[in-house]
Design an enzyme around this catalytic site. Sequence first.
Site: not given
Length: 296
Positions: A135-137, A139, A236
Amino acid sequence: MEFTWQHQGQSMAMKRFLTTHAISMRTIKAIKAIKHGTGAFLVNNQVQTGVITIHDGDIAGIQLPDEAPDTAVAVSEQPIQIEYEDANWLVLNKPAGLTSVPGPSNRTDTLVNRIKGYLIASHASNQRPHLITRLDRDTSGLVLVAKHRVAQGMLTEPRIAAQLVKTYQAWIEGTITPASGTIDRPIGRVADSPRRVVTTAGQRAITTYQVEADQLQHNVSRLRLELVTGRTHQIRVHLTTLGHPLLGDALYGGNLAWIQRQALHAASLQFFDPFSEQTLHFEAALPADLQALNHD
């Protein structure tokens, strides 16, 4: 380190090791390890060579050397939130603000560093985690980790990989119409930027969405989304191209009035476990900052 499967006849997992149809590169590497003497194929705990026959009720498996920790990856003793663990898998609930893997800006306290610390502290046979999902930082939510390379190799095979389902909850400003649909738009890089954009030169990216609530405070809507593909920043970018960036997503122009990080949560995770031959399903509760957005 030994991994076994027992079933009436050859189990699905073992069949994938014994056939070459859609076989993954990691599985091929496991077979090569056996051929080069650094691993073994066992039937009923006996090493087998040459032509191997498996009968009903036999226990068969691949035995590979233990994986030592990667010395290039620092150890973090910070905690991880474990939702599920067995001999093959870890399912974790990642908090927002924690990077998944080490990179130039953070090499000492990412999710991978923390998992390594946990595996060492628990005296695990294998101390080199393999992230299946990331996951993105900013999220939050569920991340699947393979605890050894055989498990990782299993989930790269197309028929098993296709059964990995990730669903997300997201919050946007305004209302998307229609209330459900599929976004099928290619995504590519932006030169000298972490941003991604929809571009004909990009890779195909498919996201399905469903509006779950559109009467929340501050004209906020909550969506449920599922990734068909897994491109960087996919949700996103797709929501931004529809004119509804995630709340709090500064990189893509989201409204920062009510939350200071992208309002995105990996809420559920489902995958087929080839070792138990069961479908496993997990859900992660919303963190407090996202619960606050749910009030109408």
